[in-house]
Write a protein that holds these residues in place. Sequence first.
Motif, PDB file in Angstrom:
ATOM      1  N   UNK A  10      46.938  -9.504 -41.307  1.00 28.76           N
ATOM      2  CA  UNK A  10      47.911  -9.156 -42.351  1.00 28.76           C
ATOM      3  C   UNK A  10      48.072  -7.654 -42.527  1.00 28.76           C
ATOM      4  N   UNK A  11      46.969  -6.918 -42.462  1.00 25.31           N
ATOM      5  CA  UNK A  11      47.046  -5.468 -42.667  1.00 25.31           C
ATOM      6  C   UNK A  11      47.859  -4.800 -41.554  1.00 25.31           C
ATOM      7  N   UNK A  12      47.581  -5.195 -40.313  1.00 24.70           N
ATOM      8  CA  UNK A  12      48.328  -4.618 -39.183  1.00 24.70           C
ATOM      9  C   UNK A  12      49.797  -5.015 -39.263  1.00 24.70           C
ATOM     10  N   UNK A  13      50.042  -6.302 -39.540  1.00 21.61           N
ATOM     11  CA  UNK A  13      51.423  -6.801 -39.598  1.00 21.61           C
ATOM     12  C   UNK A  13      52.228  -6.079 -40.670  1.00 21.61           C
ATOM     13  N   UNK A  14      51.678  -5.970 -41.858  1.00 21.40           N
ATOM     14  CA  UNK A  14      52.402  -5.328 -42.953  1.00 21.40           C
ATOM     15  C   UNK A  14      52.600  -3.840 -42.685  1.00 21.40           C
ATOM     16  N   UNK A  15      51.622  -3.230 -42.021  1.00 22.01           N
ATOM     17  CA  UNK A  15      51.765  -1.816 -41.676  1.00 22.01           C
ATOM     18  C   UNK A  15      52.929  -1.586 -40.727  1.00 22.01           C
ATOM     19  N   UNK A  98      47.495  -1.459 -26.415  1.00 22.25           N
ATOM     20  CA  UNK A  98      46.157  -1.916 -26.755  1.00 22.25           C
ATOM     21  C   UNK A  98      45.779  -1.475 -28.166  1.00 22.25           C
ATOM     22  N   UNK A  99      45.136  -2.377 -28.893  1.00 21.72           N
ATOM     23  CA  UNK A  99      44.620  -2.045 -30.216  1.00 21.72           C
ATOM     24  C   UNK A  99      43.307  -1.287 -30.059  1.00 21.72           C
ATOM     25  N   UNK A 100      43.017  -0.349 -30.956  1.00 20.40           N
ATOM     26  CA  UNK A 100      43.886   0.137 -32.042  1.00 20.40           C
ATOM     27  C   UNK A 100      44.967   1.077 -31.498  1.00 20.40           C
ATOM     28  N   UNK A 101      46.083   1.173 -32.205  1.00 17.03           N
ATOM     29  CA  UNK A 101      47.189   2.017 -31.769  1.00 17.03           C
ATOM     30  C   UNK A 101      47.769   2.729 -32.981  1.00 17.03           C
ATOM     31  N   UNK A 102      48.493   3.800 -32.743  1.00 17.41           N
ATOM     32  CA  UNK A 102      49.141   4.515 -33.845  1.00 17.41           C
ATOM     33  C   UNK A 102      50.541   3.955 -34.055  1.00 17.41           C
ATOM     34  N   UNK A 103      50.983   3.928 -35.291  1.00 16.53           N
ATOM     35  CA  UNK A 103      52.321   3.417 -35.605  1.00 16.53           C
ATOM     36  C   UNK A 103      53.404   4.300 -34.999  1.00 16.53           C
ATOM     37  N   UNK A 104      53.151   5.589 -34.924  1.00 15.25           N
ATOM     38  CA  UNK A 104      54.154   6.486 -34.332  1.00 15.25           C
ATOM     39  C   UNK A 104      54.345   6.189 -32.849  1.00 15.25           C
TER      40      UNK A 104
END
Length: 217
Positions: A10-15, A98-104
């Motif tokens: 949920x945290x990744x999806x909402x981000x 690949x996770x983790x990744x930056x949103x930018x």
Amino acid sequence: MRVLVVEDDEMIREGIVEYLSEFGYSVVEASDGEAAINQFDESTHLVILDIQIPFKNGLEVLKEIREKSNLPVLILTAFSDETYKIDAFTNLADGYIEKPFSLSLLKVRVDALIQKYYGTHDYFEYRGAEVDFKRYTARLNGKLVDMNPKELEILKFLIENEGYALTREQILNHVWKGTDDVPYDRVIDVYIKELRKKLQLNCITTIRNVGYRLERR
């Protein structure tokens, strides 16, 4: 552009949803494979798809999407195992992160895929109107609008020449080129009237004694 984000965290999806929305993307979300298939339709332009999701995993969802569409799909994975990457590309994914990744970084990849698949003039959005010229579909405030193909071809020609006045003759020569059934030039007035009515395009203005110009305000 409508992006479907499929991620069970949920945290990744909402981000992702919040970040892409800030840049004008229309984002729909799903937390599992079955919800992803239910949310996917012809209005979807790109899918961000996690591999490890409940009910149906990402590769199963990708296979079902490919039975319906060749739209761009970007895979999210926590796996470094090459087998998953090979499976993804075998099923015609357009890339992976690949996770983790930056949103930018994610946005850069999304922007690049949108540009590659839809180009500058293959998609038009103005206020509540959305037109996909590759699929020949149009929506107003999210609802499908029945459009004549010639209406869309005229609109695309106006967009390609945005800011410039086009004569009726120029529009006729472009849209009806190579055909023997070129209509009377005043038919263009009818098509323009329908474009304005169906998609509420007040960005198409009449240039007296000349023709028409499209200019977004």
